[in-house]
Design a protein around this motif. Structure first.
Motif, PDB file in Angstrom:
ATOM      1  N   ALA A  93       0.828  -1.210   0.000  1.00  0.00           N
ATOM      2  CA  ALA A  93       0.000   0.000   0.000  1.00  0.00           C
ATOM      3  C   ALA A  93       0.862   1.261   0.000  1.00  0.00           C
ATOM      4  CB  ALA A  93      -0.931  -0.014   1.209  1.00  0.00           C
ATOM      5  N   ILE A  94       1.904   1.282   0.845  1.00  0.00           N
ATOM      6  CA  ILE A  94       2.771   2.457   0.907  1.00  0.00           C
ATOM      7  C   ILE A  94       3.562   2.599  -0.387  1.00  0.00           C
ATOM      8  CG2 ILE A  94       4.699   3.553   2.116  1.00  0.00           C
ATOM      9  CD1 ILE A  94       3.769   2.073   4.652  1.00  0.00           C
ATOM     10  N   ALA A  95       4.061   1.475  -0.910  1.00  0.00           N
ATOM     11  CA  ALA A  95       4.814   1.522  -2.168  1.00  0.00           C
ATOM     12  C   ALA A  95       3.941   2.045  -3.302  1.00  0.00           C
ATOM     13  CB  ALA A  95       5.352   0.139  -2.510  1.00  0.00           C
ATOM     14  N   ALA A  96       2.678   1.638  -3.334  1.00  0.00           N
ATOM     15  CA  ALA A  96       1.757   2.135  -4.363  1.00  0.00           C
ATOM     16  C   ALA A  96       1.508   3.621  -4.193  1.00  0.00           C
ATOM     17  CB  ALA A  96       0.439   1.371  -4.294  1.00  0.00           C
ATOM     18  N   THR A  97       1.381   4.049  -2.960  1.00  0.00           N
ATOM     19  CA  THR A  97       1.135   5.469  -2.681  1.00  0.00           C
ATOM     20  C   THR A  97       2.282   6.331  -3.186  1.00  0.00           C
ATOM     21  OG1 THR A  97      -0.171   4.898  -0.719  1.00  0.00           O
ATOM     22  CG2 THR A  97       0.692   7.142  -0.847  1.00  0.00           C
ATOM     23  N   TYR A  98       3.510   5.891  -2.936  1.00  0.00           N
ATOM     24  CA  TYR A  98       4.675   6.675  -3.346  1.00  0.00           C
ATOM     25  C   TYR A  98       5.098   6.375  -4.789  1.00  0.00           C
ATOM     26  CZ  TYR A  98       5.185   8.728   1.207  1.00  0.00           C
ATOM     27  OH  TYR A  98       4.957   9.470   2.347  1.00  0.00           O
ATOM     28  N   GLY A  99       4.583   5.295  -5.347  1.00  0.00           N
ATOM     29  CA  GLY A  99       4.874   5.004  -6.748  1.00  0.00           C
ATOM     30  C   GLY A  99       3.930   5.704  -7.693  1.00  0.00           C
ATOM     31  N   MET A 269      10.825  15.166 -11.991  1.00  0.00           N
ATOM     32  CA  MET A 269      11.279  15.075 -10.602  1.00  0.00           C
ATOM     33  C   MET A 269      10.111  15.258  -9.631  1.00  0.00           C
ATOM     34  SD  MET A 269      14.818  17.263 -10.942  1.00  0.00           S
ATOM     35  CE  MET A 269      15.329  17.103  -9.210  1.00  0.00           C
ATOM     36  N   VAL A 270       9.269  16.225  -9.913  1.00  0.00           N
ATOM     37  CA  VAL A 270       8.108  16.468  -9.058  1.00  0.00           C
ATOM     38  C   VAL A 270       7.174  15.257  -9.068  1.00  0.00           C
ATOM     39  CG1 VAL A 270       6.003  17.851  -8.810  1.00  0.00           C
ATOM     40  CG2 VAL A 270       8.197  18.983  -9.230  1.00  0.00           C
ATOM     41  N   LEU A 271       6.923  14.700 -10.250  1.00  0.00           N
ATOM     42  CA  LEU A 271       6.055  13.527 -10.343  1.00  0.00           C
ATOM     43  C   LEU A 271       6.639  12.340  -9.583  1.00  0.00           C
ATOM     44  CD1 LEU A 271       4.978  13.738 -14.100  1.00  0.00           C
ATOM     45  CD2 LEU A 271       3.473  13.942 -12.108  1.00  0.00           C
ATOM     46  N   ALA A 272       7.935  12.102  -9.759  1.00  0.00           N
ATOM     47  CA  ALA A 272       8.582  10.983  -9.069  1.00  0.00           C
ATOM     48  C   ALA A 272       8.570  11.171  -7.560  1.00  0.00           C
ATOM     49  CB  ALA A 272      10.018  10.819  -9.572  1.00  0.00           C
ATOM     50  N   ALA A 273       8.665  12.422  -7.115  1.00  0.00           N
ATOM     51  CA  ALA A 273       8.720  12.718  -5.683  1.00  0.00           C
ATOM     52  C   ALA A 273       7.346  12.771  -5.033  1.00  0.00           C
ATOM     53  CB  ALA A 273       9.436  14.051  -5.461  1.00  0.00           C
ATOM     54  N   SER A 274       6.307  12.910  -5.822  1.00  0.00           N
ATOM     55  CA  SER A 274       4.969  13.066  -5.247  1.00  0.00           C
ATOM     56  C   SER A 274       4.411  11.720  -4.792  1.00  0.00           C
ATOM     57  CB  SER A 274       4.025  13.717  -6.256  1.00  0.00           C
ATOM     58  OG  SER A 274       3.767  12.857  -7.350  1.00  0.00           O
ATOM     59  N   ALA A 275       3.352  11.790  -4.017  1.00  0.00           N
ATOM     60  CA  ALA A 275       2.694  10.587  -3.510  1.00  0.00           C
ATOM     61  C   ALA A 275       1.186  10.776  -3.637  1.00  0.00           C
ATOM     62  CB  ALA A 275       3.080  10.341  -2.052  1.00  0.00           C
ATOM     63  N   SER A 276       0.504   9.729  -4.059  1.00  0.00           N
ATOM     64  CA  SER A 276      -0.937   9.815  -4.249  1.00  0.00           C
ATOM     65  C   SER A 276      -1.664   9.799  -2.907  1.00  0.00           C
ATOM     66  CB  SER A 276      -1.422   8.644  -5.108  1.00  0.00           C
ATOM     67  OG  SER A 276      -2.822   8.614  -5.185  1.00  0.00           O
ATOM     68  N   TYR A 277      -2.713  10.579  -2.804  1.00  0.00           N
ATOM     69  CA  TYR A 277      -3.544  10.540  -1.606  1.00  0.00           C
ATOM     70  C   TYR A 277      -5.028  10.451  -1.973  1.00  0.00           C
ATOM     71  CZ  TYR A 277      -3.807  15.444  -2.873  1.00  0.00           C
ATOM     72  OH  TYR A 277      -3.969  16.604  -3.589  1.00  0.00           O
ATOM     73  N   ILE A 278      -5.321  10.296  -3.272  1.00  0.00           N
ATOM     74  CA  ILE A 278      -6.712  10.156  -3.720  1.00  0.00           C
ATOM     75  C   ILE A 278      -6.904   8.831  -4.455  1.00  0.00           C
ATOM     76  CG2 ILE A 278      -8.548  11.119  -5.156  1.00  0.00           C
ATOM     77  CD1 ILE A 278      -7.380  13.881  -4.674  1.00  0.00           C
ATOM     78  N   ILE A 297      -2.048   6.912   4.100  1.00  0.00           N
ATOM     79  CA  ILE A 297      -2.669   8.230   3.935  1.00  0.00           C
ATOM     80  C   ILE A 297      -1.978   9.256   4.827  1.00  0.00           C
ATOM     81  CG2 ILE A 297      -4.782   9.577   4.218  1.00  0.00           C
ATOM     82  CD1 ILE A 297      -6.371   7.110   3.485  1.00  0.00           C
ATOM     83  N   GLY A 298      -1.686   8.868   6.054  1.00  0.00           N
ATOM     84  CA  GLY A 298      -1.021   9.799   6.970  1.00  0.00           C
ATOM     85  C   GLY A 298       0.328  10.247   6.456  1.00  0.00           C
ATOM     86  N   MET A 299       1.110   9.305   5.929  1.00  0.00           N
ATOM     87  CA  MET A 299       2.438   9.655   5.419  1.00  0.00           C
ATOM     88  C   MET A 299       2.367  10.548   4.184  1.00  0.00           C
ATOM     89  SD  MET A 299       4.209   5.897   5.832  1.00  0.00           S
ATOM     90  CE  MET A 299       5.678   6.308   4.880  1.00  0.00           C
ATOM     91  N   SER A 300       1.499  10.199   3.251  1.00  0.00           N
ATOM     92  CA  SER A 300       1.464  10.947   1.983  1.00  0.00           C
ATOM     93  C   SER A 300       0.828  12.311   2.143  1.00  0.00           C
ATOM     94  CB  SER A 300       0.712  10.140   0.919  1.00  0.00           C
ATOM     95  OG  SER A 300      -0.643   9.957   1.275  1.00  0.00           O
ATOM     96  N   LEU A 301      -0.300  12.369   2.826  1.00  0.00           N
ATOM     97  CA  LEU A 301      -1.028  13.633   2.923  1.00  0.00           C
ATOM     98  C   LEU A 301      -0.599  14.468   4.112  1.00  0.00           C
ATOM     99  CD1 LEU A 301      -3.153  15.389   1.660  1.00  0.00           C
ATOM    100  CD2 LEU A 301      -4.927  14.077   2.826  1.00  0.00           C
ATOM    101  N   GLY A 302      -0.181  13.807   5.197  1.00  0.00           N
ATOM    102  CA  GLY A 302       0.203  14.560   6.385  1.00  0.00           C
ATOM    103  C   GLY A 302       1.614  15.089   6.359  1.00  0.00           C
ATOM    104  N   LEU A 303       2.496  14.478   5.548  1.00  0.00           N
ATOM    105  CA  LEU A 303       3.901  14.886   5.576  1.00  0.00           C
ATOM    106  C   LEU A 303       4.463  15.151   4.177  1.00  0.00           C
ATOM    107  CD1 LEU A 303       6.158  15.427   7.554  1.00  0.00           C
ATOM    108  CD2 LEU A 303       6.789  13.019   7.466  1.00  0.00           C
ATOM    109  N   THR A 304       4.386  14.173   3.277  1.00  0.00           N
ATOM    110  CA  THR A 304       5.016  14.315   1.965  1.00  0.00           C
ATOM    111  C   THR A 304       4.379  15.425   1.137  1.00  0.00           C
ATOM    112  OG1 THR A 304       5.629  11.983   1.956  1.00  0.00           O
ATOM    113  CG2 THR A 304       5.599  13.107  -0.167  1.00  0.00           C
TER     114      THR A 304
END
Length: 325
Positions: A93-99, A269-278, A297-304
């Motif tokens: 789940a986390i890998a998908a969020t950041y991928g 770079m921005v796309l690679a660094a971003s994380a999905s939250y939707i 969700i907490g990691m991607s939307l609360g911090l990244t």
């Protein structure tokens, strides 16, 4: 410093503040949804108009190829690392969020490049669309592999049937927001200069204000999701902070090796660094119910997400400009 004084970014900061002090300021969900759809439609049109002007070039093909490679490498590498510390379900789940990618982060980066006068290709909207789904597909497959290895099906655990998995994959590949973005880009490409002139108030004059309004809402949402990070292991928080610049560095390396322009590399770079939250949470909640939403969700939307909006975009842009300009 100039990036911090951008009105859209300041509205995001204001949203963070309002959410942190627990204000009752709130953007109705339907308005937030409308703003999201407007931004995707306007971005798609702008990308199509730009692509109509530039045409299909070798750099377009190389950039889209890089986007697809990143969309596969980032979640695979993330899963291989995260699997050492959390369950296979959480790792997937986390890998998908950041991928996968954040459309709002990308749209904010596009606006930043336009403000800085840095040229980029309209095809980057297609690159964003290409990078959204592969991580979701891989997460579903990896989670199913974990279930099979643990023989959880025999114990009565939740295992989506092949038909249910197929439906989830179909939803991830035909998501309405993604189709709107691609459809608008095709319309912009077909209508060309005449269409650009006709739609200028929609894609030009209104865009900045709508983005500022949406970032205000995202600031509120991000502030309220930061509470999900309480009590989480420090190394997970470190991943949420360190993984994005590592992924951005991989995109920069590709840009340098292939001679991609500074603007297009910055957006990669921005796309690679971003994380999905939707998109990812919407699918993962059903496809991998064993994973904990408070993590991905907490990691991607609360911090990244806030770090990318406030620091990542200007830093990645400056680095790409310095290295490739």
């Amino acid at each position: 410093m100039q990036g911090f004084l951008d009105p859209a970014i300041l509205f995001f900061v204001f949203g963070l503040f309002a959410g942190a002090v627990k204000s009752n300021l709130e953007i109705p969900a339907q308005i937030s949804r409308f703003l999201s759809l407007y931004l995707l439609m306007a971005l798609g049109l702008k990308g199509g108009f730009a692509l109509a002007r530039s045409g299909l070039t070798p750099e377009v093909a190389m950039t889209l190829g890089c986007a697809l490679v990143l969309a596969v490498l980032v979640p695979l590498a993330g899963y291989a690392l995260l699997r050492r510390f959390v369950s296979g379900y959480d790792a997937a789940a986390i890998a998908a969020t950041y991928g996968s990618v954040s459309a709002v982060t990308f749209i904010t980066a596009v606006q930043h490049l336009e403000t800085q006068g840095i040229a980029f290709g309209g095809h980057m909207a297609a690159a964003m669309a290409l990078m959204e789904s592969p991580a979701i597909v891989m997460a579903v497959l990896l989670a199913n592999r974990v279930r099979q290895r643990a023989s959880l099906a025999a114990a009565g655990a939740h295992v989506p049937s092949p038909g249910a998995t197929g439906r989830l994959l179909h939803e991830s590949l035909t998501d309405g927001s993604q189709l709107l973005l691609l459809g608008a880009m095709v319309i912009g490409l077909l209508s060309g200069a005449d269409g650009e002139a006709a739609m200028q108030p929609f894609t030009g004059d209104l865009f900045k204000g709508m983005l500022a309004f949406f970032l205000l809402d995202m600031g509120l949402v991000a502030a309220r999701n930061m509470g999900e990070l309480r009590g989480k292991p420090a190394w997970l928080l470190a991943y949420a902070v360190a993984a994005p610049p590592v992924h951005a560095g991989l995109a920069l390396l590709m840009g340098v090796v292939l001679g991609i322009s500074a603007g297009n590399t910055a957006l990669l770079m921005v796309l690679a660094a971003s994380a999905s939250y939707i998109a990812v949470p919407a699918v993962v909640r059903h496809a991998i119910p064993e994973a904990r939403p408070s993590l991905y969700i907490g990691m991607s939307l609360g911090l990244t997400f806030p770090l990318n909006i406030l620091l990542g975009i200007p830093v990645y842009t400056a680095v790409a400009k310095h290295v490739l300009a």
